[in-house]
Design a protein around this motif. Sequence first.
Motif, mmCIF file in Angstrom:
data_model
loop_
_atom_site.group_PDB
_atom_site.id
_atom_site.type_symbol
_atom_site.label_atom_id
_atom_site.label_comp_id
_atom_site.label_asym_id
_atom_site.label_seq_id
_atom_site.Cartn_x
_atom_site.Cartn_y
_atom_site.Cartn_z
ATOM 1 N N ASP A 195 -3.888 0.962 47.348
ATOM 2 C CA ASP A 195 -3.755 2.344 47.163
ATOM 3 C C ASP A 195 -2.660 3.044 47.728
ATOM 4 O OD1 ASP A 195 -3.939 5.135 46.366
ATOM 5 O OD2 ASP A 195 -6.122 4.787 46.078
ATOM 6 N N THR A 196 -1.481 3.150 47.012
ATOM 7 C CA THR A 196 -0.365 3.663 47.853
ATOM 8 C C THR A 196 -0.724 5.074 48.187
ATOM 9 O OG1 THR A 196 0.944 4.071 45.857
ATOM 10 C CG2 THR A 196 1.319 2.207 47.179
ATOM 11 N N VAL A 197 -1.443 5.953 47.474
ATOM 12 C CA VAL A 197 -1.666 7.260 47.666
ATOM 13 C C VAL A 197 -2.529 7.379 48.875
ATOM 14 C CG1 VAL A 197 -2.682 9.385 46.818
ATOM 15 C CG2 VAL A 197 -1.384 8.019 45.343
ATOM 16 N N SER B 120 -5.890 1.949 37.310
ATOM 17 C CA SER B 120 -4.515 1.497 37.557
ATOM 18 C C SER B 120 -3.758 1.888 36.438
ATOM 19 C CB SER B 120 -4.713 -0.183 37.326
ATOM 20 O OG SER B 120 -5.007 -0.504 35.915
ATOM 21 N N ILE B 121 -2.329 1.644 36.748
ATOM 22 C CA ILE B 121 -1.367 2.241 35.910
ATOM 23 C C ILE B 121 -0.174 1.205 35.992
ATOM 24 C CG2 ILE B 121 -0.291 3.563 37.893
ATOM 25 C CD1 ILE B 121 0.658 5.650 35.711
ATOM 26 N N GLU B 122 0.651 0.995 34.940
ATOM 27 C CA GLU B 122 1.755 0.308 34.924
ATOM 28 C C GLU B 122 2.983 1.273 35.363
ATOM 29 O OE1 GLU B 122 4.396 -2.506 32.150
ATOM 30 O OE2 GLU B 122 2.442 -2.836 31.983
ATOM 31 N N TYR B 123 3.941 0.910 36.297
ATOM 32 C CA TYR B 123 5.013 1.665 36.621
ATOM 33 C C TYR B 123 6.152 0.725 37.235
ATOM 34 C CZ TYR B 123 7.921 4.500 39.805
ATOM 35 O OH TYR B 123 8.984 5.038 40.476
ATOM 36 N N GLN B 124 7.275 0.762 36.783
ATOM 37 C CA GLN B 124 8.268 -0.334 36.834
ATOM 38 C C GLN B 124 7.809 -1.749 36.627
ATOM 39 O OE1 GLN B 124 9.385 0.678 41.119
ATOM 40 N NE2 GLN B 124 11.005 1.837 40.460
ATOM 41 N N ASP B 125 7.166 -1.915 35.454
ATOM 42 C CA ASP B 125 6.756 -3.117 34.906
ATOM 43 C C ASP B 125 5.796 -3.840 35.825
ATOM 44 O OD1 ASP B 125 8.167 -2.931 32.477
ATOM 45 O OD2 ASP B 125 9.971 -3.629 33.603
ATOM 46 N N THR B 126 5.108 -3.071 36.902
ATOM 47 C CA THR B 126 4.061 -3.698 37.653
ATOM 48 C C THR B 126 2.944 -2.782 37.589
ATOM 49 O OG1 THR B 126 6.202 -4.190 39.024
ATOM 50 C CG2 THR B 126 3.867 -4.093 40.079
ATOM 51 N N LEU C 253 -5.193 8.215 41.257
ATOM 52 C CA LEU C 253 -4.404 7.724 40.041
ATOM 53 C C LEU C 253 -3.498 8.938 39.562
ATOM 54 C CD1 LEU C 253 -3.338 5.711 37.964
ATOM 55 C CD2 LEU C 253 -5.598 6.159 36.975
ATOM 56 N N ALA C 254 -4.206 10.132 39.357
ATOM 57 C CA ALA C 254 -3.821 11.116 39.055
ATOM 58 C C ALA C 254 -2.433 11.653 39.826
ATOM 59 C CB ALA C 254 -4.625 12.440 38.712
ATOM 60 N N ILE C 255 -2.722 11.658 41.241
ATOM 61 C CA ILE C 255 -1.531 12.147 42.034
ATOM 62 C C ILE C 255 -0.476 11.084 41.849
ATOM 63 C CG2 ILE C 255 -1.046 11.988 44.517
ATOM 64 C CD1 ILE C 255 -3.945 12.862 45.024
ATOM 65 N N PRO D 257 5.231 9.286 41.011
ATOM 66 C CA PRO D 257 4.920 7.728 41.516
ATOM 67 C C PRO D 257 6.345 7.551 42.513
ATOM 68 C CG PRO D 257 5.946 7.930 39.223
ATOM 69 C CD PRO D 257 5.396 9.271 39.509
ATOM 70 N N ALA D 258 7.357 8.092 42.103
ATOM 71 C CA ALA D 258 8.666 7.721 43.229
ATOM 72 C C ALA D 258 8.296 8.081 44.812
ATOM 73 C CB ALA D 258 9.744 8.392 42.765
ATOM 74 N N LYS D 259 7.354 9.496 44.675
ATOM 75 C CA LYS D 259 7.097 9.767 46.153
ATOM 76 C C LYS D 259 6.129 9.132 46.653
ATOM 77 C CE LYS D 259 4.637 13.618 48.321
ATOM 78 N NZ LYS D 259 4.315 14.990 48.058
ATOM 79 N N TYR D 260 5.086 8.177 46.122
ATOM 80 C CA TYR D 260 4.011 7.376 46.464
ATOM 81 C C TYR D 260 4.389 5.938 46.693
ATOM 82 C CZ TYR D 260 1.740 12.077 46.529
ATOM 83 O OH TYR D 260 1.373 13.138 46.959
ATOM 84 N N ALA D 261 5.448 5.477 46.003
ATOM 85 C CA ALA D 261 5.693 4.132 46.039
ATOM 86 C C ALA D 261 6.592 3.691 47.179
ATOM 87 C CB ALA D 261 6.658 3.506 44.685
ATOM 88 N N PRO D 262 6.000 2.584 47.795
ATOM 89 C CA PRO D 262 6.720 2.258 48.967
ATOM 90 C C PRO D 262 8.348 2.016 48.701
ATOM 91 C CG PRO D 262 5.572 0.332 48.260
ATOM 92 C CD PRO D 262 5.307 1.574 47.265
ATOM 93 N N GLN D 263 8.947 2.287 49.989
ATOM 94 C CA GLN D 263 10.518 2.274 49.765
ATOM 95 C C GLN D 263 10.860 0.646 49.470
ATOM 96 O OE1 GLN D 263 12.564 5.161 49.844
ATOM 97 N NE2 GLN D 263 10.430 5.777 49.481
ATOM 98 N N TYR D 264 12.239 0.544 48.897
ATOM 99 C CA TYR D 264 12.500 -1.116 48.736
ATOM 100 C C TYR D 264 11.488 -1.662 47.878
ATOM 101 C CZ TYR D 264 14.713 1.308 52.788
ATOM 102 O OH TYR D 264 15.119 2.154 53.649
ATOM 103 N N GLY D 265 10.793 -0.961 47.084
ATOM 104 C CA GLY D 265 9.873 -1.621 46.087
ATOM 105 C C GLY D 265 8.633 -2.478 46.854
#
Length: 153
Positions: A45-47, A63-69, A79-81, A86-94
């Motif tokens: 959970d990245t959040v 779960s959610i699909e984001y960037q085909d993942t 999940l709501a956060i 999503p760009a704020k909580y996704a790790p850098q460099y994918g």
Amino acid sequence: MIYASQQKILYSLFISLLMLFSFKAMAKSPVYTALFSDIAVSGYDTVAYFTEGKAVKGSDDYSIEYQDTEWRFKNSDNLAIFKADPAKYAPQYGGYCAWAVANNDTAKGDPLQWTLLNGKLYLNYDADIQSKWLKDKEALIRTADQNWPGVIQ
């Protein structure tokens, strides 16, 4: 004894696998997932890194699909956060290893080897690489930012 028809099948399988791995090597996904997986951050959970300060396994119930993942979370709140930004909580460099990206390469990001810096999540390959990363992370981030996304193209 292998019959001619079996040889053709084995040959076809070999060529198919070779093509699969060759294609995989040519273009990498913008989000790191393990081989034969489509789950980001190994299901963590990245959040939670931001809200709890620790690595927490997510659930396929949230779960959610984001960037085909597929991205997983421990609860509906996280999940709501994530859905909200999503760009704020996704790790850098994918989710690839930040140290590797700074060195113009890619490697898996281990969700247990992580750093939050200036509101961004960075993953590293392992504890040894993370110790190198931590010694000069600001300079490595500047270099990795220049290398990304070129290292996956």
